[in-house]
Design a protein around this motif. Structure first.
Motif, PDB file in Angstrom:
ATOM      1  N   ASP A 246       4.553   4.051  12.536  1.00 37.28           N
ATOM      2  CA  ASP A 246       3.498   3.371  13.289  1.00 37.28           C
ATOM      3  C   ASP A 246       2.629   2.478  12.416  1.00 37.28           C
ATOM      4  O   ASP A 246       2.130   1.454  12.874  1.00 37.28           O
ATOM      5  CB  ASP A 246       2.585   4.406  13.968  1.00 37.28           C
ATOM      6  CG  ASP A 246       3.325   5.221  15.003  1.00 37.28           C
ATOM      7  OD1 ASP A 246       3.510   4.718  16.123  1.00 37.28           O
ATOM      8  OD2 ASP A 246       3.727   6.360  14.689  1.00 37.28           O
ATOM      9  N   SER A 247       2.398   2.895  11.174  1.00 36.78           N
ATOM     10  CA  SER A 247       1.485   2.162  10.306  1.00 36.78           C
ATOM     11  C   SER A 247       2.142   1.903   8.957  1.00 36.78           C
ATOM     12  O   SER A 247       2.576   2.836   8.276  1.00 36.78           O
ATOM     13  CB  SER A 247       0.189   2.953  10.106  1.00 36.78           C
ATOM     14  OG  SER A 247      -0.723   2.241   9.296  1.00 36.78           O
ATOM     15  N   PHE A 248       2.236   0.630   8.594  1.00 36.93           N
ATOM     16  CA  PHE A 248       2.773   0.205   7.301  1.00 36.93           C
ATOM     17  C   PHE A 248       1.614   0.174   6.306  1.00 36.93           C
ATOM     18  O   PHE A 248       0.740  -0.693   6.385  1.00 36.93           O
ATOM     19  CB  PHE A 248       3.374  -1.197   7.400  1.00 36.93           C
ATOM     20  CG  PHE A 248       4.733  -1.254   8.037  1.00 36.93           C
ATOM     21  CD1 PHE A 248       5.115  -0.379   9.030  1.00 36.93           C
ATOM     22  CD2 PHE A 248       5.639  -2.243   7.647  1.00 36.93           C
ATOM     23  CE1 PHE A 248       6.363  -0.454   9.618  1.00 36.93           C
ATOM     24  CE2 PHE A 248       6.895  -2.331   8.230  1.00 36.93           C
ATOM     25  CZ  PHE A 248       7.257  -1.426   9.217  1.00 36.93           C
ATOM     26  N   LYS A 249       1.629   1.107   5.361  1.00 35.40           N
ATOM     27  CA  LYS A 249       0.503   1.240   4.438  1.00 35.40           C
ATOM     28  C   LYS A 249       0.810   0.583   3.098  1.00 35.40           C
ATOM     29  O   LYS A 249       1.811   0.890   2.455  1.00 35.40           O
ATOM     30  CB  LYS A 249       0.173   2.716   4.217  1.00 35.40           C
ATOM     31  CG  LYS A 249      -1.087   2.960   3.402  1.00 35.40           C
ATOM     32  CD  LYS A 249      -1.479   4.417   3.444  1.00 35.40           C
ATOM     33  CE  LYS A 249      -2.890   4.624   2.907  1.00 35.40           C
ATOM     34  NZ  LYS A 249      -3.337   6.024   3.116  1.00 35.40           N
ATOM     35  N   ILE A 250      -0.072  -0.302   2.680  1.00 39.66           N
ATOM     36  CA  ILE A 250       0.013  -0.946   1.368  1.00 39.66           C
ATOM     37  C   ILE A 250      -0.838  -0.157   0.391  1.00 39.66           C
ATOM     38  O   ILE A 250      -1.991   0.173   0.690  1.00 39.66           O
ATOM     39  CB  ILE A 250      -0.471  -2.406   1.436  1.00 39.66           C
ATOM     40  CG1 ILE A 250       0.254  -3.190   2.535  1.00 39.66           C
ATOM     41  CG2 ILE A 250      -0.327  -3.083   0.082  1.00 39.66           C
ATOM     42  CD1 ILE A 250       1.732  -3.341   2.353  1.00 39.66           C
ATOM     43  N   GLU A 251      -0.297   0.145  -0.784  1.00 33.83           N
ATOM     44  CA  GLU A 251      -1.065   0.822  -1.833  1.00 33.83           C
ATOM     45  C   GLU A 251      -1.849  -0.224  -2.617  1.00 33.83           C
ATOM     46  O   GLU A 251      -1.412  -1.352  -2.765  1.00 33.83           O
ATOM     47  CB  GLU A 251      -0.106   1.574  -2.773  1.00 33.83           C
ATOM     48  CG  GLU A 251      -0.777   2.411  -3.846  1.00 33.83           C
ATOM     49  CD  GLU A 251      -1.183   1.636  -5.085  1.00 33.83           C
ATOM     50  OE1 GLU A 251      -2.111   2.094  -5.787  1.00 33.83           O
ATOM     51  OE2 GLU A 251      -0.589   0.572  -5.352  1.00 33.83           O
ATOM     52  N   GLY A 252      -3.035   0.148  -3.153  1.00 33.38           N
ATOM     53  CA  GLY A 252      -3.715  -0.793  -4.038  1.00 33.38           C
ATOM     54  C   GLY A 252      -5.210  -0.898  -3.880  1.00 33.38           C
ATOM     55  O   GLY A 252      -5.744  -2.005  -3.836  1.00 33.38           O
ATOM     56  N   ARG A 253      -5.924   0.232  -3.837  1.00 34.80           N
ATOM     57  CA  ARG A 253      -7.379   0.141  -3.710  1.00 34.80           C
ATOM     58  C   ARG A 253      -8.075  -0.206  -5.022  1.00 34.80           C
ATOM     59  O   ARG A 253      -9.301  -0.170  -5.097  1.00 34.80           O
ATOM     60  CB  ARG A 253      -7.961   1.440  -3.139  1.00 34.80           C
ATOM     61  CG  ARG A 253      -7.929   1.455  -1.638  1.00 34.80           C
ATOM     62  CD  ARG A 253      -8.898   2.433  -1.006  1.00 34.80           C
ATOM     63  NE  ARG A 253      -8.679   3.796  -1.422  1.00 34.80           N
ATOM     64  CZ  ARG A 253      -9.594   4.544  -2.032  1.00 34.80           C
ATOM     65  NH1 ARG A 253     -10.775   4.061  -2.333  1.00 34.80           N
ATOM     66  NH2 ARG A 253      -9.314   5.789  -2.361  1.00 34.80           N
ATOM     67  N   MET A 254      -7.298  -0.570  -6.044  1.00 35.73           N
ATOM     68  CA  MET A 254      -7.898  -1.073  -7.268  1.00 35.73           C
ATOM     69  C   MET A 254      -7.447  -2.512  -7.533  1.00 35.73           C
ATOM     70  O   MET A 254      -7.665  -3.053  -8.608  1.00 35.73           O
ATOM     71  CB  MET A 254      -7.534  -0.167  -8.443  1.00 35.73           C
ATOM     72  CG  MET A 254      -8.079   1.248  -8.277  1.00 35.73           C
ATOM     73  SD  MET A 254      -7.665   2.355  -9.615  1.00 35.73           S
ATOM     74  CE  MET A 254      -8.601   1.652 -10.958  1.00 35.73           C
TER      75      MET A 254
END
Length: 407
Positions: A246-254
């Motif tokens: 349902d949700s394509f999650k991108i990593e990278g909160r930095m």
């Protein structure tokens, strides 16, 4: 077919706004405590409220992370934190700890809960457990295959959502449950302070030869035995959609706003193209590869989606990123002459060609015709980071558009 959400990380208010401008359906952010990215800029209370308000004005959701491994001393603070979030109105909380989950249901039951990948949800029974506790979504453990996700989708309620990582850095440890950083530096990865020792170079020492270090290598440069490639599923969007993610999650909160803009608009276009026509998606594969290649990355892998990881998923000779583009800045204002204001992030000069990233996926290659400083005096270059600069690029741009330059 289920609606596909594009979920983007934001380390700051600037990155959040960039994600919104470039096509995110939702963004996930962390406050100054209780999230797993302590070294990220993160959001103050003021910026968090501003970010939630801005996103909601544009029809974009905001999810707030509270997914650390919690100890006794954290519990009272988490209760207070959730009281504050209740007034701010995020669209979901991302939680891994059952105790924290219970506190959220007590303090702010109206805010949906998504179960973090840190909870190691690897089977449909676990998904059903969380569903019956009241969670609306589970973030899949990164070590799941597409076949496993398909079976999970078939064995959980239709309204239960599956979120899965599709792009970004991979952790050497299953679902990020790692103790290397804590052991070497005292900075606990599971409390958000990872120093990424998996990216370091290592040696071995034979017991009877203390002090004699033997590099773990096949050449003179050594080897980075724990160093994973980055996940990239841009060429496999159809498979993810078809198994029911349902949700394509991108990593990278930095990551920077440049990374956010490039990844967001590329996956946005790939998802929309496939949902419009699989033929259109196939026709544009070369474009997706080219645009994703303009991001900072380590080399790509498909992770566990098509089977167990092997030696091809690691990088043995370096730990550095591949970086082909430099972040110039974001258009803040446009004056009556069509000159654009930015706060520059890297040096550039009059006479150089820079690339303007338009949210629809197209790029403009424009010559810097003239430049003025904050006093509107002519200058030839912008040497100081975050310096206010006005640029003449020969055409009018829109606020929020991002500028970059090939290295």
């Amino acid at each position: 077919m289920r609606k596909t959400e594009l979920l983007i990380p934001a380390s700051s208010l600037e990155a959040l706004k960039t994600a919104v401008y470039y096509g995110a359906d939702a963004v996930y952010i962390g406050g100054e405590m209780y999230g797993l990215r302590a070294k990220a800029k993160n959001f103050s209370k003021t910026d968090m409220q501003a970010g939630i308000d801005f996103a909601h004005q544009h029809g974009v959701k905001v999810y707030v992370t509270a997914n650390i491994v919690v100890h006794n001393e954290d519990l009272n603070g988490i209760r207070d934190y959730f009281r504050e979030l209740k007034d701010m109105g995020p669209d979901a909380l991302i939680i891994s700890d059952p105790g924290v989950f219970m506190i959220s249901r007590e303090v702010c039951p109206e805010i949906p809960v998504h179960i973090s990948t840190q909870a190691n949800s690897t089977n449909y029974a676990t998904y059903n457990f969380w569903y019956h506790q009241g969670a609306s979504r589970v973030v899949a453990a990164r070590e799941l295959s597409l076949a496993e996700l398909k079976e999970i989708r078939e064995r959980i309620p239709k309204e239960m959502e599956i979120e899965a990582f599709v792009h970004g850095a991979m952790c050497i440890s299953h679902s990020g449950r790692c103790l290397l950083s804590s052991y070497f530096t005292g900075r606990n990865a599971n409390m958000g302070a990872c120093t990424h020792p998996c990216r370091w170079k290592y040696y071995v020492m034979e017991e009877s030869r203390p002090g004699e270090y033997l590099p773990v290598e096949e050449n003179e440069r050594g080897t980075y035995i724990f160093n994973s490639k980055d996940l990239c599923m841009i060429e496999h969007v159809p498979d993810l959609i078809e198994v029911g993610v349902d949700s394509f999650k991108i990593e990278g909160r930095m990551k920077t706003a440049l990374y956010v803009a490039a990844v967001t608009r590329t996956y946005r276009r790939a998802i929309d193209d496939y949902l419009t026509s699989p033929v259109l998606y196939e026709r544009n594969l070369a474009y997706y590869r080219e645009e994703i290649g303009k991001c900072t990355y380590r080399q790509f892998t498909t992770g566990f989606y098509y089977g167990k990881a092997n030696e091809t998923t690691q990088i043995y000779d370096a730990s550095t990123y591949i970086k082909e583009y430099t972040y110039i800045g974001i258009v803040q204002k446009v004056d009556e002459r069509g000159m654009v204001q930015i706060y520059q992030r890297n040096k550039f000069s009059v006479g150089e060609t820079i690339e303007v990233m338009i949210p629809d996926g197209t790029n403009l290659y424009l010559l810097v015709l003239a430049m003025e400083d904050e006093k509107r005096m002519p200058v030839e270059s912008a040497p100081h980071p975050k310096q206010e600069i006005w640029i003449d690029l020969g055409r009018k741009l829109e606020p929020g558009w991002l500028l970059r330059r090939k290295v």
